[in-house]
Design a protein around this motif. Structure first.
Motif, PDB file in Angstrom:
ATOM      1  N   ASP A   1      -6.318   4.476  -5.155  1.00  0.00           N
ATOM      2  CA  ASP A   1      -6.389   3.534  -4.054  1.00  0.00           C
ATOM      3  C   ASP A   1      -7.248   2.327  -4.444  1.00  0.00           C
TER       4      ASP A   1
ATOM      5  N   ARG B   1     -12.511  -0.452  -5.460  1.00  0.00           N
ATOM      6  CA  ARG B   1     -13.403  -1.598  -5.297  1.00  0.00           C
ATOM      7  C   ARG B   1     -14.786  -1.136  -4.872  1.00  0.00           C
ATOM      8  N   ARG B   2     -14.822  -0.248  -3.886  1.00  0.00           N
ATOM      9  CA  ARG B   2     -16.116   0.259  -3.403  1.00  0.00           C
ATOM     10  C   ARG B   2     -16.831   1.017  -4.508  1.00  0.00           C
TER      11      ARG B   2
ATOM     12  N   SER C   1      -8.680   0.014  -2.595  1.00  0.00           N
ATOM     13  CA  SER C   1      -9.891  -0.199  -1.791  1.00  0.00           C
ATOM     14  C   SER C   1     -10.997   0.727  -2.247  1.00  0.00           C
ATOM     15  N   VAL C   2     -10.632   2.004  -2.494  1.00  0.00           N
ATOM     16  CA  VAL C   2     -11.651   2.958  -2.938  1.00  0.00           C
ATOM     17  C   VAL C   2     -12.212   2.537  -4.294  1.00  0.00           C
TER      18      VAL C   2
ATOM     19  N   PHE D   1      -8.066   0.996   5.028  1.00  0.00           N
ATOM     20  CA  PHE D   1      -8.885  -0.201   5.114  1.00  0.00           C
ATOM     21  C   PHE D   1      -8.547  -1.103   3.943  1.00  0.00           C
TER      22      PHE D   1
ATOM     23  N   TYR E   1     -14.130   6.171   1.651  1.00  0.00           N
ATOM     24  CA  TYR E   1     -14.334   4.726   1.621  1.00  0.00           C
ATOM     25  C   TYR E   1     -15.558   4.333   2.420  1.00  0.00           C
ATOM     26  N   ILE E   2     -15.646   4.846   3.661  1.00  0.00           N
ATOM     27  CA  ILE E   2     -16.786   4.399   4.464  1.00  0.00           C
ATOM     28  C   ILE E   2     -18.080   5.026   3.971  1.00  0.00           C
TER      29      ILE E   2
ATOM     30  N   ARG F   1       0.822  -1.198   0.000  1.00  0.00           N
ATOM     31  CA  ARG F   1       0.000   0.000   0.000  1.00  0.00           C
ATOM     32  C   ARG F   1       0.860   1.254   0.000  1.00  0.00           C
TER      33      ARG F   1
ATOM     34  N   THR G   1     -19.207   2.671   1.415  1.00  0.00           N
ATOM     35  CA  THR G   1     -19.702   1.441   2.030  1.00  0.00           C
ATOM     36  C   THR G   1     -21.132   1.630   2.514  1.00  0.00           C
TER      37      THR G   1
ATOM     38  N   VAL H   1      -2.993   6.253   0.799  1.00  0.00           N
ATOM     39  CA  VAL H   1      -4.261   5.605   0.500  1.00  0.00           C
ATOM     40  C   VAL H   1      -5.006   5.371   1.810  1.00  0.00           C
TER      41      VAL H   1
END
Lengths: 162, 730
Positions: B362, B367-368, B364-365, A49, B330-331, A42, B334, A46
């Motif tokens: 990012d 993916r969401r 994770s971002v 999570f 991100y949240i 990572r 979600t 970023v």
């Protein structure tokens, strides 16, 4: 519920590993390695999570991590925990360690693993958050350490008496 | 303080090892020493040894020989030894080990110890690794500790009770009274534990006793009271985290309120004020404030709140989306995901921001954002969304590709504005991410192409061009081969209204198919497709049949059994059944079956239905369960370009049956069967039977209007059948 708490350094060497569900020793090491792989890739800016670890439980579980200097603090949680709350919990944990060890650094964690475990046991119990007030945690840990010290002292003095 | 010195020496020794091999050597020596010391009955440094062992265990080396030592240390009267012993128990023992049963007694004794720290050690260990039997044994003790005087013990007992309930849900009844009374405590730690315990109990299987004691609806005012106290109170230094008073407790209470208000109108009403207050008063500049706000928003959206509050909640989420902190974004995504089903329009307003997040760096971002974008696709925005999604697909990380591809397919299937757009989209996906698509994509696409009869020419041209460029993506190659086989004549004709005309010669086409057959990149299934396509081309192109014959015969000795079987059968077709070749390899009719039926059909796609002779009858009876009737009603109908011709289906013993199909409406097809009697005498007992497969719905059938087929000059009355066209989503 928190499934596991892991602390490892930038090269993947574990400094603390606490699992709140049972896994075999091999699986535990595999989890540590896999988490390190995921987290070390990572970037710096970023979000904190991560999803997608296969071993530790599948789609419901997230990794919430923070990187401090040479250490990664990773909490593996399921969906019943608030992600931002866990981020704050990591912060409280690190601040508590800082207070207990006076400017904590990686060497402190290496040579005093058992102390770190004791502090953690006052914060998280059975996978659930127990106490988040730093002063309360520190006072309890100090009281327990004092008890141990007094025992050792008595023991040593009885030995000398013989 | 703790048994550190010998431990530290060992740690130093391990760290000074320069190679893995050296480290293993050091650790083996140490373990041997530890094992020897465990065997001695009493020494002062027992706890040191166990601590060393635990360190070694953390590094990944086997430490199971320390289990009995843990049991012994737990039973020791000294606190330092107990501490290390319990730590060892948590790390080395689990419910499957026999040694864990041995510590049950020690834990029981320690739970009634006079020293609260010993009690807390026992509680901690039980909460970490207690098995179901241990929990059952010790539950009464824990219940007693829930009512203890020390708040330190109470909060630990509460969390231990949570673990017990998790292992043995029936014990929830035991803890319910104590849990309820803990809500009136002042100590935040105890409150926290109590809220967690009640949350756990409310998710237990509910016995009437449990419900009565817990009295959950009445817990709501208590919880609201506590929350108000936290939110409104001034600065309290011990619980303050960045300006918010005990955010962890606030989050927990909000979560419990969410569970209590979920399907309960009265509770939801009671909470409305409080939630509005929290939402407006919480400072959102720091992470802590955002955590509380986030939890509030989730609660508002989950309970039966009033609409003004819901609007406020979605607006807060919208603000989160624009926050510069990636965590917050991100949240936010979600939580938007959770409500996109119920408050679709509200989420649509933020579509632009969400689509921008697809380009974020990012993972994770991304993916969401992908999940949310796919959920937001609708008929009105399909074109623009698809552009963005296809762009995303070409640059997305590999682990998201298959999810993106299947999401795009679903969206295209549901909202495609035109068939040509649909086919273009699927082709685009196959060329970009071909290897990551699901298996059903190939049959789905084939069905789609077959149904889009006006676009056959366009499709086969595009697929041929894609095939010539790249034969590595298996789904694309399979579909291309199939298309070329079916519509090869259109390809060779060269003219196409939709794309630029490209001259393609027969040799080019056969070259392409042969390349696929011989390439090492082609999977066996792909080779099967290519071989069948080559065979089909033998009827589409009139010369070059020899070349096809030679290609097919080569594979008669192929090592792959499936290919060999196909090749041998096709060879036989050339040699012995040449008269049937054209009929067998005819073009497929338009298919209206569901996908699962389609797979069966594709298994025999090169065999077209053969007109089977009617079940014979004597001159006196003629039953008309014609095989063709069956096939026609099976949902396959002729390509609906021109009215189908009248077909004579039976002529024997003077009885002639002709059938004609007539499409009267979009949902109905009329098949007319005309029976005529060419003999000199009358025929009696004329019965009509029709067998129809399950896919046909609601067949209306008007029975034969006469039982006797009389010898007349005028055409006799006909029997009419009506069958609706079977749609592909039937």
């Amino acid at each position: 519920m928190i499934k596991a708490i892991l602390i490892f350094n930038n090269h993947g060497k574990p400094r603390l590993s606490k699992f709140y569900e049972h896994y075999s020793e091999d699986t535990e090491q595999q989890i540590i390695r896999e988490t390190f792989h995921l987290v070390s890739k990572r970037d710096e800016n970023v979000c904190n999570f991560l999803e997608g670890g296969m071993l530790i439980g599948g789609s419901d579980y997230k990794l919430i991590y923070r990187h401090y200097a040479t250490l990664y603090f990773v909490f593996c949680v399921d969906s019943s925990e608030s992600e931002l709350g866990i981020l704050d919990l990591i912060q409280v944990f690190v601040e508590t360690l800082d207070k207990c060890f006076e400017n904590v650094c990686e060497l402190d964690l290496i040579f005093h693993v058992d102390k770190v475990h004791n502090i953690l046991a006052e914060m998280v119990m059975g996978g659930m958050v127990l106490e988040t007030n730093m002063n309360e945690i520190i006072s309890q840990v100090d009281a327990q350490n004092k008890m141990e010290k007094s025992e050792t002292f008595i023991f040593q003095s009885t030995r000398q008496d013989r | 303080m703790s048994p550190s010195v010998p431990l530290q020496e060992m740690i130093r020794a391990i760290r000074s090892a320069r190679t893995q091999c050296e480290e293993r050597g050091v650790i083996q020596r140490e373990c041997a020493a530890i094992r020897a010391q465990f065997r001695q009955s009493d020494n002062g440094g027992r706890s040191h040894n166990l601590a060393k062992l635990l360190y070694v265990h953390m590094l990944g080396y086997p430490a199971h020989f320390g289990q009995m030592e843990c049991v012994r240390m737990i039973a020791s009267p000294r606190y330092s030894e107990k501490r290390v012993g319990y730590l060892g128990a948590m790390m080395l023992l689990d419910e499957k080990q026999d040694a864990s049963l041995l510590i049950t007694n020690s834990i029981k004794n320690d739970l009634i110890h006079s020293n609260q720290y010993v009690q807390s050690l026992a509680l901690c260990t039980l909460a970490c690794m207690g098995s179901a039997e241990m929990c059952r044994d010790l539950a009464p003790e824990i219940d007693r500790l829930l009512r203890a005087s020390s708040s330190y013990i109470k909060k630990k007992a509460a969390l231990c009770a949570v673990h017990v309930v998790r292992k043995v849900p029936d014990l929830g009844e035991l803890f319910a009274p104590a849990a309820r009374s803990l809500l009136s405590e002042k100590n935040h730690g105890v409150l926290h534990g109590a809220v967690v315990l009640i949350t756990k109990l409310s998710s237990c299987p509910h016995s009437p006793l449990l419900l009565f004691v817990l009295c959950l609806p009445q817990a709501v005012p208590d919880l609201i009271q506590i929350m108000k106290g936290l939110v409104v109170s001034g600065y309290s230094p011990e619980h303050d985290v960045a300006g918010i008073s005990d955010p962890f407790l606030q989050v927990r209470i909000l979560r419990l309120l969410r569970i209590l208000g979920r399907n309960n109108e009265a509770s939801s009403d009671a909470m409305n004020d409080l939630l509005a207050q929290v939402a407006t008063n919480t400072d959102s500049t720091k992470t802590v404030g955002n955590a509380v706000l986030y939890e509030t928003v989730l609660t508002v959206l989950d309970i039966k709140s009033e609409s003004g509050l819901r609007v406020l909640a979605v607006n807060i989420l919208g603000r989160f989306l624009l926050n510069s902190d990636r965590n917050i974004r991100y949240i936010a995504m979600t939580s938007l995901q959770k409500i996109v089903g119920t408050d679709h329009n509200a989420v649509q307003r933020h579509r632009g921001t969400i689509v921008d997040c697809l380009k974020d760096q990012d993972a994770s971002v991304k993916r969401r954002a992908l999940d949310l974008s796919l959920a937001l696709v609708s008929a009105s925005n399909i074109r623009s969304m698809m552009k963005e999604l296809l762009l995303f697909l070409s640059s997305c990380p590999p682990d998201l590709r298959s999810q993106a591809a299947s999401g795009i397919f679903n969206a295209a299937e549901r909202y495609a504005p035109s068939q040509r757009w649909h086919i273009d989209t699927i082709l685009h996906v196959l060329t970009t991410a071909g290897d990551d698509v699901r298996d059903e994509t190939v049959p789905n696409l084939i069905q789609l192409i077959t149904n889009a009869s006006e676009l056959h020419c366009y499709t086969v041209h595009k697929l041929y061009q894609a095939l010539v460029v790249d034969i590595s993506q298996q789904p694309l190659v399979q579909v291309a081969c199939w298309c070329i086989g079916e519509y090869g004549d259109l390809l060779l004709r060269g003219e196409c209204q939709e794309t630029e005309p490209v001259q393609v010669s027969k040799d080019d086409v056969l070259d392409a198919l042969e390349t696929v057959l011989q390439s090492h990149m082609s999977s066996p299934a792909t080779r099967g497709f290519a071989l069948t396509a080559t065979m089909k081309l033998s009827t589409r192109i009139t010369d070059n049949v020899d070349r096809i014959r030679s290609i097919v015969s080569i594979y008669g000795s192929c090592l792959d059994v499936e290919l060999q079987q196909r090749a041998v059968e096709y060879n036989a077709l050339f040699k012995k059944y040449d008269h049937m070749r054209y009929a067998m390899l005819e073009q497929l009719w338009v298919i209206f079956l569901q996908v699962c039926d389609l797979l069966d059909l594709l298994g025999g796609s090169d065999q077209i239905l053969q007109p089977s002779p009617v079940v014979g009858g004597t001159a006196n009876t003629a039953s008309t369960a014609g095989g063709d009737l069956l096939d026609l009603l099976g949902g396959l109908e002729p390509v609906p370009i021109a009215p189908a011709p009248t077909v004579q289906v039976y002529e024997k013993h003077g009885v002639t049956l002709t059938m004609s199909c007539d499409k009267q409406s979009d949902s109905g097809l009329t098949v007319t069967l005309t029976a005529s009697n060419a003999t000199d005498s009358d025929m009696s007992s004329f019965t009509l039977q029709a067998a129809v497969p399950k896919v046909c719905h609601a067949i209306r059938h008007v029975s034969a209007s006469c039982q006797r087929l009389c010898f007349t000059v005028t055409p006799p009355p006909a029997c009419r059948f009506s069958s609706p066209r079977v749609s592909s989503y039937a």
